[in-house]
Scaffold this motif. Structure first.
Motif, PDB file in Angstrom:
ATOM      1  N   UNK A  74       0.852  -1.187   0.000  1.00  0.00           N
ATOM      2  CA  UNK A  74       0.000   0.000   0.000  1.00  0.00           C
ATOM      3  C   UNK A  74       0.890   1.240   0.000  1.00  0.00           C
ATOM      4  N   UNK A  75       0.777   2.036  -1.048  1.00  0.00           N
ATOM      5  CA  UNK A  75       1.530   3.283  -1.148  1.00  0.00           C
ATOM      6  C   UNK A  75       0.675   4.420  -0.613  1.00  0.00           C
ATOM      7  N   UNK A  84      -2.307   7.480   8.587  1.00  0.00           N
ATOM      8  CA  UNK A  84      -3.329   6.686   9.270  1.00  0.00           C
ATOM      9  C   UNK A  84      -4.091   7.479  10.323  1.00  0.00           C
ATOM     10  N   UNK A  85      -3.551   8.633  10.740  1.00  0.00           N
ATOM     11  CA  UNK A  85      -4.224   9.461  11.736  1.00  0.00           C
ATOM     12  C   UNK A  85      -5.202  10.458  11.124  1.00  0.00           C
ATOM     13  N   UNK A  92      -9.871   5.361   4.884  1.00  0.00           N
ATOM     14  CA  UNK A  92      -9.607   4.603   3.652  1.00  0.00           C
ATOM     15  C   UNK A  92      -8.664   3.440   3.949  1.00  0.00           C
ATOM     16  N   UNK A  93      -7.620   3.741   4.721  1.00  0.00           N
ATOM     17  CA  UNK A  93      -6.655   2.704   5.079  1.00  0.00           C
ATOM     18  C   UNK A  93      -7.313   1.606   5.915  1.00  0.00           C
ATOM     19  N   UNK A 308     -18.032   7.406   1.245  1.00  0.00           N
ATOM     20  CA  UNK A 308     -17.840   6.100   1.900  1.00  0.00           C
ATOM     21  C   UNK A 308     -16.365   5.727   1.945  1.00  0.00           C
ATOM     22  N   UNK A 309     -15.656   6.296   2.914  1.00  0.00           N
ATOM     23  CA  UNK A 309     -14.205   6.209   2.946  1.00  0.00           C
ATOM     24  C   UNK A 309     -13.696   4.783   3.123  1.00  0.00           C
ATOM     25  N   UNK A 310     -14.264   4.065   4.086  1.00  0.00           N
ATOM     26  CA  UNK A 310     -13.841   2.670   4.274  1.00  0.00           C
ATOM     27  C   UNK A 310     -14.154   1.837   3.040  1.00  0.00           C
TER      28      UNK A 310
END
Length: 358
Positions: A74-75, A84-85, A92-93, A308-310
């Protein structure tokens, strides 16, 4: 079709093959102007178009037989607060991580913007593919492309790197939002953002502009300073926006609604308006886009569009596995539906008590 080689590109430009190789791999030691010439020539000659030698289902089977090697790279370079914060990118991550876990796959996150040393240490045989998240420099993408693995981008696209891409439906989402505001009676609207910041910002501006034109309303001039906000992630635009609000207020030309390209801008603008005595929503409607967690916690709560980020992350994993198994199918740009979220920061025009309208 005859294969285009680095030597042919070198001959075409009158440089050495060594220079072409370094330029296309993103390595240092090549002047930026030369690198740009090499990339442009490679594109014109069709070098990138022939590089779609993606792994087949056989690679998937081989990777599954290598214990501990079932991994996706994952780039997500830590630029523009992509980490990630982040209230946006972190979600998304999370989606990528959850779906990889569901599929029994591992994940390696590469957060550096320069990948020369890291990539050389990777074992391509242990990687199923690559998911790029957010803004990524072309030089890095060209470097990881040399691994000859299938790639999927989330919220990003690059003309030199043909691959599957996943976006929220930014254009239609903004159209829903603007139509909602027009339905509330607003006719003096103003967009705040920067269409060159990202593909998503560009599509949101286009959606805004199209709806105004459909209603015979004139969007602001493309040279408007509110369309060229700088340092968006670090809020470097605050002084400029403050001065603009003061000028518009003094001239009695404050819009009735400000449409911001994302929630971060909207929440900042609400703070600035409050400091200048323009209460939201009593005297001004302000809207955002993305529906980050802070949008529901702000005072007033923010009208926005839910991305819908996830799900963006989960769909990217599914797309990648489909590409691994079906390498010859055409590339696709997938748009995920978004949803309007009306909240306290938007009022009907008749409820707004501005001292002076147009």
């Amino acid at each position: 079709m005859k294969k285009i080689t680095m030597q042919q590109i070198a001959d075409y430009l009158g440089v050495s093959k060594f220079v072409v190789s370094k330029a296309l791999s993103g390595k240092e030691g090549v002047h930026e102007a030369t690198r740009a010439r090499v990339i442009e020539a490679a594109s014109q000659l069709g070098y990138f178009a022939q590089k779609n030698r993606y792994a087949s289902a056989k690679r998937l089977m081989e990777a599954e037989n290598l214990e501990g090697k079932k991994t996706v790279l994952v780039l997500m370079p830590n630029i523009r607060f992509q980490n990630k914060d982040s209230l946006y990118w972190g979600k998304v991550l999370e989606g990528i991580s959850q779906e990889l876990d569901n599929q029994g796959l591992g994940m390696i996150i590469m957060s550096e913007s320069k990948g020369e040393h890291i990539i050389s240490a990777l074992n391509p045989q242990g990687l199923l593919g690559i998911i790029g998240v957010g803004q990524i420099e072309t030089s890095l993408l060209l470097e990881v492309r040399a691994l000859d693995l299938p790639m999927v981008f989330v919220d990003h696209e690059d003309q030199l790197i043909p691959c599957d891409t996943i976006f929220a439906n930014n254009m239609d989402g903004m159209a829903m939002l603007v139509n909602h505001l027009i339905g509330l009676g607003h006719r003096q609207l103003h967009f705040l953002g920067n269409s060159s910041f990202s593909s998503s910002f560009r599509d949101r501006w286009i959606g805004y502009r199209q709806v105004l034109e459909d209603h015979d309303l004139i969007p602001q001039d493309r040279h408007d300073p509110m369309l060229k906000l700088r340092d968006i992630d670090s809020r470097g635009y605050e002084e400029e926006v403050t001065l603009w609000i003061k000028r518009q207020k003094a001239a009695g030309k404050l819009p009735t609604a400000l449409i911001c390209a994302n929630d971060h801008i909207a929440l900042t603008v609400i703070q600035l308006l409050t400091q200048l005595g323009v209460q939201v929503p009593a005297k001004m409607t302000v809207t955002g886009f993305d529906n980050i967690a802070d949008a529901a916690l702000s005072k007033p709560t923010l009208t926005t569009v839910d991305v819908p980020k996830e799900q963006l992350g989960k769909v990217a994993v599914i797309k990648l596995l489909n590409r691994v198994a079906n390498s010859s199918t055409i590339f696709e740009k997938t748009l995920l539906s978004v949803e309007l979220v009306p909240r306290e920061s938007s009022h009907a025009l008749e409820q707004i008590t501005q001292e002076t309208l147009f």
